[in-house]
Design an enzyme around this catalytic site. Structure first.
Site, mmCIF file in Angstrom:
data_model
loop_
_atom_site.group_PDB
_atom_site.id
_atom_site.type_symbol
_atom_site.label_atom_id
_atom_site.label_comp_id
_atom_site.label_asym_id
_atom_site.label_seq_id
_atom_site.Cartn_x
_atom_site.Cartn_y
_atom_site.Cartn_z
ATOM 1 N N ARG A 166 6.221 100.672 -9.450
ATOM 2 C CA ARG A 166 7.569 100.116 -9.693
ATOM 3 C C ARG A 166 7.936 100.213 -11.180
ATOM 4 O O ARG A 166 8.507 99.283 -11.758
ATOM 5 C CB ARG A 166 7.672 98.650 -9.240
ATOM 6 C CG ARG A 166 7.445 98.425 -7.793
ATOM 7 C CD ARG A 166 8.501 99.089 -6.909
ATOM 8 N NE ARG A 166 8.062 99.001 -5.545
ATOM 9 C CZ ARG A 166 7.230 99.867 -4.967
ATOM 10 N NH1 ARG A 166 6.806 100.946 -5.636
ATOM 11 N NH2 ARG A 166 6.851 99.726 -3.722
ATOM 12 N N SER A 240 12.152 92.846 -2.536
ATOM 13 C CA SER A 240 11.020 92.120 -3.136
ATOM 14 C C SER A 240 11.427 91.593 -4.506
ATOM 15 O O SER A 240 11.874 92.371 -5.353
ATOM 16 C CB SER A 240 9.825 93.048 -3.331
ATOM 17 O OG SER A 240 9.462 93.573 -2.093
ATOM 18 N N GLU A 336 10.948 91.826 -10.251
ATOM 19 C CA GLU A 336 11.216 93.261 -10.115
ATOM 20 C C GLU A 336 12.668 93.616 -10.525
ATOM 21 O O GLU A 336 12.875 94.609 -11.221
ATOM 22 C CB GLU A 336 10.966 93.644 -8.655
ATOM 23 C CG GLU A 336 10.807 95.125 -8.424
ATOM 24 C CD GLU A 336 10.590 95.433 -6.946
ATOM 25 O OE1 GLU A 336 9.456 95.328 -6.473
ATOM 26 O OE2 GLU A 336 11.577 95.787 -6.282
#
Ligand SMILES: Cc1cc2nc3c(=O)[nH]c(=O)nc-3n(C[C@H](O)[C@H](O)[C@H](O)COP(=O)(O)OP(=O)(O)OC[C@H]3O[C@@H](n4cnc5c(N)ncnc54)[C@H](O)[C@@H]3O)c2cc1C
Length: 340
Positions: A166, A240, A336
């Site tokens: 990520r 998420s 995130e």
């Protein structure tokens, strides 16, 4: 054609969390020339900027005074057929899921594990999107950017992008400095399904020795995602909310002694990835509400807007979760989405 400067733009429909916010100025760019025009523009050229795709990985905590550059570059094209791969070139403003469907409809498989990820193609390299055992980096060929400080156009290969979990060069210190206009993806030939993820391993078992087709993998991914993840049209969310933490063995091994059930994946002899969702659930957050926000009842990694929440309320819930996870496990969860 001159780019249009929109003023006082309502951003609520432009972010999947459905958070209230207004942008003092927003411009839409559909090609590189538009980006050059924005940079040179006498009214907005020198303002701080924020690059916006589909708004599915951002938290808006108030009104935005930076210039929002909304990327709407179109185009989907098979540009090269090699013996070992098909190369597809895509405008950064195209929908990611639309691209997955487009490739499958043309018998160009390889992206099916990444079906139903919201957002644009241009944002996909930013956090190296991934799901069901596949990351964008594994299908990446190159991309074009315009550097916003200089107007310079560059093509970057995989090494230049420094993809990680990520993560990429487009996050962190250099965030927002380059606008991605076009992405080229490499779909390997012959196609091999990626079935390591438990839900997909089950599909392989059901096929009793036959290799599932790309569209069977696609259908299964869509089915599993629809069951597990809240639809942003019903409950605003950004997927998420936290990254899965990666910690060194010296921190992990004593933790495992204390918390034998901790869900973990060894990455190397010295690094372990932990399931952030499990940590959150272990702290009792699954399905819990805090004002107009909540932790989703089927997926603890997803924070939701129960209706009318502000970005600050979402961040307060995130902070409360971070605090309990830190207290129990000594691990600081990292959000995130980009927070504005
Ligand atoms: C229900 C749901 C499920 C999700 N599932 C997943 C998943 O399985 N896996 C996963 O990895 N992610 C997932 N996400 C997160 C999100 O979909 C991805 O991160 C997606 O790539 C974001 O795309 P976007 O166009 O909406 O980006 P935005 O939210 O608009 O922007 C995200 C970041 O990228 C930057 N950016 C956007 N476009 C450009 C560009 N053209 N050039 C340079 N920078 C740019 C922005 O400045 C910002 O920092 C999910 C989100 C939701 C809501």
């Amino acid at each position: 054609m001159a780019v249009l400067i929109e003023k006082g733009v309502d951003l609520e429909p432009l972010n999947t969390f459905g958070l209230p916010s207004r942008a003092s100025r927003l411009v839409r760019v559909a090609c590189e020339e538009d980006v050059h025009e924005v940079i040179a523009h006498p009214e907005v050229g020198r303002l701080p900027r924020f690059i916006l795709g589909g708004g599915s990985n951002i938290v808006l905590t108030g009104d935005v005074s930076s210039l929002i550059i909304k990327v709407e570059v179109p185009g989907l094209e098979l540009v090269e057929t090699r013996e070992d791969a098909w190369i597809v070139e895509v405008g950064a403003g195209e929908s990611w899921h639309g691209l997955v469907e487009w490739t499958l409809a043309r018998s160009l498989p390889g992206l099916e594990n990444l079906a139903l990820i919201p957002g644009t193609v241009g944002a996909a390299p930013v956090q190296n999107i991934g799901a069901y055992g596949l990351e964008l980096a594994e299908r990446f060929e190159s991309l074009d950017v315009v550097e916003l400080a200089t107007g310079r156009t560059r093509t970057l290969g995989r090494g230049d992008c420094r993809f990680g979990y990520r993560d990429s060069i487009f996050k962190g210190k250099q965030a927002g400095s380059s606008l991605i206009t076009r992405v080229r993806l490499r779909l390997p030939r012959p196609w091999q399904p990626v079935l390591g993820y438990p839900d997909l391993a089950r599909l392989a078992e059901e096929c009793c020795g036959r290799t599932p087709s790309p569209s069977e993998v696609f259908d299964r991914v869509c089915q599993v995602r629809r069951n597990k993840l809240p639809d942003p049209a019903v409950f605003g969310n950004a997927g998420s909310f936290f990254k899965n933490p990666v910690i060194p063995a010296r921190q992990f091994l004593p933790l495992l002694e204390r918390e034998a059930a901790i869900v973990h994946y060894p990455l190397s002899e010295d690094a372990y990835k932990l399931a952030a969702g499990w940590l959150i659930e272990a702290c009792g957050w699954k399905g819990r509400s805090m004002g107009r926000t909540a932790v989703h009842d089927r997926q603890s990694l997803v924070l939701i807007n129960r209706g009318g929440a502000s970005g600050n309320e979402v961040m307060a819930l995130a902070a409360a979760i971070q605090e309990s996870v830190f207290e129990r496990f000594g691990i600081r969860l990292e959000p995130e989405p980009a927070v504005l």
